[in-house]
Design a protein around this motif. Sequence first.
Motif, short mmCIF file in Angstrom:
data_model
loop_
_atom_site.label_atom_id
_atom_site.label_comp_id
_atom_site.label_asym_id
_atom_site.label_seq_id
_atom_site.Cartn_x
_atom_site.Cartn_y
_atom_site.Cartn_z
N VAL A 11 0.84 -1.21 0.00
CA VAL A 11 0.00 0.00 0.00
C VAL A 11 0.87 1.25 0.00
N PHE A 12 1.95 1.23 0.78
CA PHE A 12 2.84 2.38 0.86
C PHE A 12 3.46 2.68 -0.50
N LEU A 13 3.94 1.66 -1.21
CA LEU A 13 4.53 1.86 -2.53
C LEU A 13 3.49 2.35 -3.53
N PHE A 14 2.26 1.84 -3.41
CA PHE A 14 1.19 2.27 -4.31
C PHE A 14 0.86 3.75 -4.09
N VAL A 15 0.69 4.14 -2.82
CA VAL A 15 0.36 5.53 -2.51
C VAL A 15 1.50 6.45 -2.91
N LEU A 16 2.73 6.03 -2.66
CA LEU A 16 3.90 6.82 -3.01
C LEU A 16 3.95 7.08 -4.52
N THR A 17 3.70 6.04 -5.31
CA THR A 17 3.69 6.19 -6.76
C THR A 17 2.51 7.03 -7.22
#
Length: 227
Positions: free
Chosen positions: A109-115
């Motif tokens: 989720v963190f990588l998705f939100v960051l992107t």
Amino acid sequence: MAAQTSEGPAASGISMFGSLGSSLKSKWESVDGPRTVSNISAQLPDSVKSRASNISSTYLNPKYMRSPKVYLGLGESKPFYLEKNPSLIADRLKHNISYFYLNYVFLTVFLFVLTLMISPSSLISIAILAFAWFYVMKITADGYTLFGVQISQKVATGVMSIVTLLCLTYVLSSIFWWTLCTSGFCIFGHSIFRDASMHKDEQDHVEMSGDLEEAPFLDSHSGDLGV
């Protein structure tokens, strides 16, 4: 002294992720994200809210989130190494996926939100979808007639879910694939190299109480001890 040296980079990394998380939170609040989500949530049927609450309490319970110290094996003598025995590799993968699954979900989720935050077109698309959800839930609160057909809020929710899935698949396909590939690589690497066997039985401790002198397993060894 060695412990301080090994935990220094990890502490810096945790601090960096904390700062990045604060930045993402500020940006999310600046686009009025919390209020939009709250408005959409208020319009959802009670059955949907109840199902989501059950899933959240069962699988997303914060108590299953392992601390950075446990996740990274800080203080352990050899937290990461490659096991050569195939059966032990399979056992390690099974244990790590079940033990760190919430950390893996958070990472994805963190990588998705960051992107997502660095993609303006994606943010605009999500904002349009959020507005569409709010509008549809509002006009179908007491039922809505379209071309002579009565449309309930339950039907509208189902249609909007399909439309949202299709739109997100089209608009966010590159972000989804990048996130899945990146998080998959990180998760696979951690789960296959991280030796967390020492945490396997940490919830299986047996608390002994009462008169230990009457315990059968102690009596069986009393002769060996010369008692």
